[in-house]
Design an enzyme around this catalytic site. Structure first.
Site, short mmCIF file in Angstrom:
data_model
loop_
_atom_site.label_atom_id
_atom_site.label_comp_id
_atom_site.label_asym_id
_atom_site.label_seq_id
_atom_site.Cartn_x
_atom_site.Cartn_y
_atom_site.Cartn_z
N LYS A 136 -6.14 -7.89 -6.39
CA LYS A 136 -5.52 -8.64 -5.22
C LYS A 136 -6.37 -9.76 -4.99
O LYS A 136 -7.77 -9.53 -4.30
CB LYS A 136 -5.54 -7.43 -3.96
CG LYS A 136 -4.84 -7.98 -2.91
CD LYS A 136 -5.15 -6.98 -1.72
CE LYS A 136 -3.84 -7.45 -0.41
NZ LYS A 136 -4.04 -8.95 -0.09
N ARG A 187 -0.30 -16.20 -0.56
CA ARG A 187 0.86 -15.58 -1.40
C ARG A 187 1.83 -16.89 -1.34
O ARG A 187 2.35 -17.27 -0.29
CB ARG A 187 1.54 -14.59 -0.56
CG ARG A 187 2.56 -13.85 -1.43
CD ARG A 187 2.51 -12.81 -2.36
NE ARG A 187 3.26 -12.25 -2.78
CZ ARG A 187 4.09 -10.99 -2.39
NH1 ARG A 187 3.46 -10.51 -1.50
NH2 ARG A 187 5.06 -10.39 -3.04
N ARG A 199 4.95 -17.04 1.96
CA ARG A 199 5.43 -15.73 2.11
C ARG A 199 6.71 -15.36 3.09
O ARG A 199 7.53 -14.62 3.12
CB ARG A 199 4.64 -14.56 2.32
CG ARG A 199 3.69 -14.63 3.64
CD ARG A 199 2.68 -13.58 3.65
NE ARG A 199 3.23 -12.34 3.89
CZ ARG A 199 2.64 -11.14 3.89
NH1 ARG A 199 1.30 -10.92 3.55
NH2 ARG A 199 3.48 -9.72 4.13
N GLU A 217 0.01 -16.10 -6.11
CA GLU A 217 -1.08 -16.41 -5.25
C GLU A 217 -1.51 -17.71 -5.61
O GLU A 217 -1.97 -18.16 -6.45
CB GLU A 217 -2.28 -15.64 -5.50
CG GLU A 217 -3.38 -15.42 -4.30
CD GLU A 217 -2.67 -14.38 -3.10
OE1 GLU A 217 -3.29 -14.27 -2.16
OE2 GLU A 217 -1.84 -13.73 -3.43
#
Length: 582
Positions: free
Chosen positions: A248, A253, A273, A298
């Protein structure tokens, strides 16, 4: 406007989700177009009024009331719309006001108000806010406030300030629309970003009066799939063999989409996002979208193959102008997790492992250094994944651990579903930084917390000209229970030494004060705090009633964390100054 106001008023006092859903469905079913569409836009935060600002509201109220009384009331209530709605002077009553709808539309005037102006509909309000010039807007808003009762004024001001706060998420509002026609909410999510308020084509579709709306955008946004936090009880229920691990990354995002327009032109888009088009902010990354596909990934800053920390990434965020120098020093990079479409083929129904194979082949063919693949985290047990999460470098990640927030855990057979479906994806963040700090100030909260001192500024020790002193490093307003809030509020009230509007300074020193254990995700330089540093995502982890303030942490503890990130932000400067006298 009165119908919309009544809806908001009932929603804000209704704690149950299903009851809120029934209220929304009833409103959408019995409210005509385009009013219900603009209400839906307000509930999903899809409206934007360029000239209508909170300052306009404050100015109108202070022209009509005692400014000092208004500010004191605002500080106490903690909500601009509620304060202004209650304190706004009601015009003198004029007899014989009819409650029947006026000719030409609108809503009936509120009984007892001193005017014959019809109540505006939400459509009239939204369209006027979008078209009225800055100089004419104050008089327009004032006339509406004169025409409405307290609840109507409150709803109007909530609409203008775009802060409804009635406990309704965008997802719940769309679910209510879907129930009008027994349609799955996910079906609305899939077409949502191709629609515009007042959504008449959407309502026509769900009610069976027209076909499904189609977007003409060749590079549309697709609702992202989100993860649930991994809890201890989840680990006990899940089989490690059913899941795939990924890092992660501590970035932003994004969704990168390219598609062919009808004229053969390649249309490229980069979305946040939430579906906001942020393409202009990242022209260097936009140039890399030489494909027909939709990628989920990302946004990172990568130098010499090494991912930089979030502090470095912040140099590229919220920039009005993107210069060549900025792109050279902080090059945008997309690390991809998933592929949603390729060419005209929609891949979202495929299981995750199948999509992963397609993604690996796609990135290999692309061959662009600005776009790469997020590596998987191999594990055979939850203990093994926990070890990797704690020390990413232990399995050969070859990166600075500050760039990783933790792990993502995805079912190998999971399709790509919009929203946050249960049982498929989980996020397992690394443990946050912890520091013991001393409370310095308490401030009233907003909404339900407007009567409590629920926002706390805290500081750590440093050497000052007169000895050790506390300097503020952050502010937190969550992380504690309602019971703890009551105790903290009582502490602020009982230990106040100074007042500054809604803020109270509490007593603090070496032998007096309250220590708060603060959790945070990172640090950055700040000109707002005397300490020169500020925390990222701080929250109260624990109240240290047992700890003396003298034993709280010092600024040097934070400086050590910060120093590592600063070398990444200015690597060239670090090389030039290394070994030189300060």
């Amino acid at each position: 406007m009165n119908r919309f106001a009544a809806l908001l008023d009932r929603l804000v006092y209704e704690p149950r989700r299903n009851a809120k859903l029934r209220l929304l469905v009833d409103y959408f079913r019995h409210t005509p177009d385009p009013d219900r569409g603009y209400a839906l836009a307000a509930l999903t935060n899809a409206l934007m009024f360029k000239e209508a600002k909170p300052g306009l509201i404050r100015g109108l109220v202070e022209e009509r009331t005692d400014p000092v009384l208004f500010r004191m009331s605002y500080h106490y209530v903690g909500d601009l719309a509620e304060t202004a709605a209650l304190i706004w002077p009601t015009p003198r009553a004029i007899p014989s006001i009819s409650n029947s709808p006026p000719q030409g539309g609108g809503e009936p005037a509120a009984p007892g108000l001193g005017h014959n102006t019809p109540i505006p509909t939400i459509t009239e309000v939204v369209e006027a806010l979008s078209t009225t010039g800055k100089s004419d807007l104050p008089a327009r808003v004032a006339s509406w406030l004169d025409a409405l009762d307290e609840t109507g004024r409150w709803a109007l001001l909530k609409l203008i300030t775009r802060e409804l706060r009635v406990g309704v998420s965008a997802r719940l509002a769309k679910t209510a629309v879907a129930q009008l026609g027994q349609i799955e909410p996910d079906e609305i999510e899939l077409i949502w970003h191709g629609l515009e308020a007042p959504y008449e084509d959407l309502f026509a579709w769900v009610e069976g009066r027209a076909g499904r709306p189609e977007s003409g955008n060749p590079a549309p946004f697709r609702p992202p799939m989100l993860a649930h936090p991994l809890e201890d009880e989840d680990i006990a229920k899940l089989e490690a063999a059913d899941f795939i691990g990924e890092w992660k990354w501590d970035g932003i995002r994004l969704q990168a989409v390219s598609g062919k327009a009808a004229d053969g032109r390649l249309v490229r888009r980069i979305y946040s996002r939430t579906g906001e088009d942020v393409s202009r902010a990242f022209p260097d990354l936009l140039d890399a979208l030489e494909f027909e596909a939709a990628l989920d990934g990302e946004l990172l800053i990568v130098r010499d193959g090494r991912v930089q920390s979030f502090n470095v990434l912040q140099q590229r965020l919220n920039r009005k102008t993107v210069t060549a120098k900025l792109m050279t020093e902080f090059p945008a990079h997309l690390r991809v997790y998933d592929i949603l479409t390729e060419g005209e083929e929609d891949l979202r129904d495929l299981p995750f492992l199948a999509r992963r194979e397609r993604l690996e082949a796609f990135v290999a063919r692309l061959g662009d250094p600005r776009i790469d693949l997020s590596p998987m985290v191999p594990f055979t047990s939850w203990d093994g994944l926990a070890a990797a999460r704690s020390d990413p470098a232990s399995i050969g990640a070859g990166i600075d651990t500050d760039a990783i927030e933790g792990c993502m855990i995805k079912r190998a057979d999971s399709p790509y579903l919009p929203g946050r479906p249960k049982g498929y994806w989980y996020k397992w963040k690394r443990d946050p930084y912890l520091v013991d700090a001393v409370m310095m100030y308490g401030q009233r909260g907003h909404g339900k917390r407007s009567s409590f001192y629920s926002d706390y500024t805290f500081g750590v020790w440093r050497d000052g000209p007169d000895g050790e002193e506390l300097v503020p490093v952050g502010k937190a307003y969550h992380g504690f229970t309602d019971e703890e809030l009551m105790k903290l509020d009582r502490y602020v009230r009982n230990h106040t030494v100074n007042r500054f509007g809604p803020v109270r300074e509490v007593e603090y020193g070496k032998d007096r004060g309250l220590v708060l254990e603060v959790a945070f995700e990172g640090l950055q330089r700040s000109t707002r705090h005397k300490s020169g540093v500020a925390m990222r995502f701080p929250r109260i982890n624990r109240i240290r009633w047992d700890k003396p303030p003298a034993e709280a942490d010092r600024i040097e503890t934070l400086e050590k964390i910060l120093a590592r990130g600063e070398k990444e932000i200015h690597p060239f400067r670090s090389q030039q100054t290394e070994g030189q006298e300060p």
